[in-house]
Write a protein that holds these residues in place. Structure first.
Motif, PDB file in Angstrom:
ATOM      1  N   LYS A 133       0.837  -1.195   0.000  1.00 17.85           N
ATOM      2  CA  LYS A 133       0.000   0.000   0.000  1.00 17.85           C
ATOM      3  C   LYS A 133       0.875   1.249   0.000  1.00 17.85           C
ATOM      4  CE  LYS A 133      -3.679   2.215   2.688  1.00 17.85           C
ATOM      5  NZ  LYS A 133      -4.509   2.133   3.918  1.00 17.85           N
ATOM      6  N   ASP A 134       0.443   2.267  -0.724  1.00 17.39           N
ATOM      7  CA  ASP A 134       1.161   3.549  -0.821  1.00 17.39           C
ATOM      8  C   ASP A 134       2.563   3.400  -1.405  1.00 17.39           C
ATOM      9  OD1 ASP A 134      -0.995   4.974   0.290  1.00 17.39           O
ATOM     10  OD2 ASP A 134      -0.297   4.560   2.324  1.00 17.39           O
ATOM     11  N   HIS A 165      -4.890   1.502  -3.806  1.00 14.69           N
ATOM     12  CA  HIS A 165      -4.202   2.189  -2.706  1.00 14.69           C
ATOM     13  C   HIS A 165      -2.689   2.183  -2.894  1.00 14.69           C
ATOM     14  CE1 HIS A 165      -8.004   2.386  -0.586  1.00 14.69           C
ATOM     15  NE2 HIS A 165      -8.163   1.090  -0.764  1.00 14.69           N
TER      16      HIS A 165
END
Length: 314
Positions: A133-134, A165
Motif C-alpha cells: 500500500k502507498d 491504494h
C-alpha cells in the motif's frame, strides 16, 4: 464447422488461445470445478493462429452463442482481434471491452451473449498483491511497460485511472512496435504521466531502461517468450537496482524472465512471473461464465493457487 467446435456434451468453458493444450488450466480446471461446486463442468481448448482471419473469430463466437452446453469462454492472445471481428455478435459489451477494444470473457445471461474485458480487474488484483500500500505515495515512481496490447493497456489504465491504494506513479512509459496500439492507449488513458515510445528493436527498449530510476516497475507485456520466441530486451541489459520485474507469462521459454533472474541478486530485484495473474484471470472469467461467486480474498486465492500448483506440478 471446425472439428474443434463440435457441440459440447456437458457444461463447458472454452479456452480460446494459440497453444491451449500446453496451459496448466487444462489440468487445473477439473480440480477447481470440484473445489467450486461445478464438478460437472469441463474445459475445452480452441486453438487459432496468431492474427487469424476475421471469419475464424466470428465462427467461434457464433458457435458459443448457439451451443446450449457452451457456457462461455476465456479469450487470451486473440482478445483484440476477436473484438474487432465479432463485436456486432455480442448483445452486451461492458465498458472496459468497449473502451479497450478487446474481449477476454464471453458469457451468457438471460439469452444474451455478453463480452467483457477482465484484464483491468485481474491485473489490478495481481499488482495490489505484489506491491505494498502507498508504494507510490511520494509520486516519484517510474513504470516501464513493454507491450501496448490488451494486458499493457489494462495495466496502464489501472495504475493511472483505476481505484487502488498504491498511489500514482509519476511516469509510465509504454513501448510497442505498433503505432496504432500506442495511439489507442493514449486516447484511452489521456494522462500527462503517460509516455508512449514507438520502437523497432530490443535495443531501443534497452535505451529506455537505462533512463529509469531505481525501484522502477518493469513489465514484459509483449508475449515474447511465450506466443513468440525472444525477449523485448537484449542479453546483458542491466535493470535499475531494487526494481520490481513482472513477466506476465508463466510458461514458455520466458527469455526475459531468465535474463532478469541472472541479475536478481546483484541488482536486488524483486521478480514475478505470470502465475498469480493466471489465477486471477481465470477465476474472474470462471465466475462470469458459470455465474458463481468466487471471493477475491487472500485465503480463497491461496487455496485455489495451492490446488493449481499441486495439479500442475509447479
Amino acid at each position: 464447422m471446425s472439428a474443434s467446435l463440435s457441440p459440447a456434451e456437458a457444461p463447458t468453458i472454452h479456452f480460446v488461445g494459440v497453444s491451449t493444450s500446453q496451459s496448466s488450466i487444462m489440468k487445473v480446471f477439473p480440480e477447481w470445478a470440484t473445489e467450486l461446486g461445478i464438478g460437472a463442468a469441463i474445459i475445452h481448448g480452441i486453438d487459432l493462429p496468431l492474427n487469424a482471419p476475421p471469419e475464424s473469430y466470428r465462427e467461434v463466437v457464433n458457435f458459443i452463442r448457439n451451443d446450449d452446453q457452451s457456457r462461455g469462454a476465456l479469450v487470451t492472445t486473440h482478445k483484440i482481434d476477436l473484438f474487432r471481428a465479432a463485436r456486432d455478435q455480442f448483445d452486451e459489451l461492458d465498458w472496459f471491452a468497449t473502451a479497450m477494444h478487446e474481449v477476454s470473457s464471453i458469457s451468457k445471461r438471460n439469452g444474451k451473449l455478453i463480452g467483457q474485458a477482465k484484464d483491468p480487474v485481474s491485473a489490478g488484483r495481481t499488482l495490489c498483491s505484489m506491491l505494498p500500500k502507498d508504494f507510490w505515495k511520494n509520486g516519484d515512481g517510474q513504470v516501464f511497460g513493454m507491450g501496448g496490447g490488451g494486458a499493457g493497456v489494462a495495466i496502464t489504465w489501472f495504475l493511472l485511472k483505476g481505484e487502488h491504494h498504491l498511489g500514482r506513479p509519476a511516469r509510465i512509459i509504454v513501448s510497442d512496435i505498433s503505432a496504432e496500439r500506442l495511439d489507442h492507449l493514449q486516447r484511452l488513458v489521456d494522462s500527462p504521466q503517460l509516455e508512449t515510445r514507438l520502437i523497432k528493436s530490443a535495443e531501443e527498449n534497452d535505451a529506455i531502461i537505462r533512463t529509469l530510476a531505481s525501484r522502477s516497475l518493469i513489465i514484459n507485456a509483449t508475449g515474447l517468450g511465450k506466443d513468440r520466441p525472444g525477449s523485448p530486451i537484449t542479453d546483458g541489459t542491466l535493470l535499475p537496482s531494487e526494481s520490481i520485474v513482472w513477466e506476465l507469462n508463466y510458461r514458455g521459454a520466458l527469455d526475459f524472465l531468465q535474463q532478469t533472474r541472472r541479475q536478481s541478486e546483484s541488482g536486488k530485484l524483486q521478480i514475478y512471473d505470470g502465475w498469480d495473474y493466471f489465477i486471477h484471470g481465470w477465476t474472474c472469467v470462471i465466475s462470469d461464465v458459470f455465474a458463481i461467486e468466487i471471493p477475491s480474498d487472500s485465503a480463497t486465492f491461496q487455496r485455489l493457487s495451492h490446488v493449481a500448483a499441486q495439479t500442475s506440478g509447479r
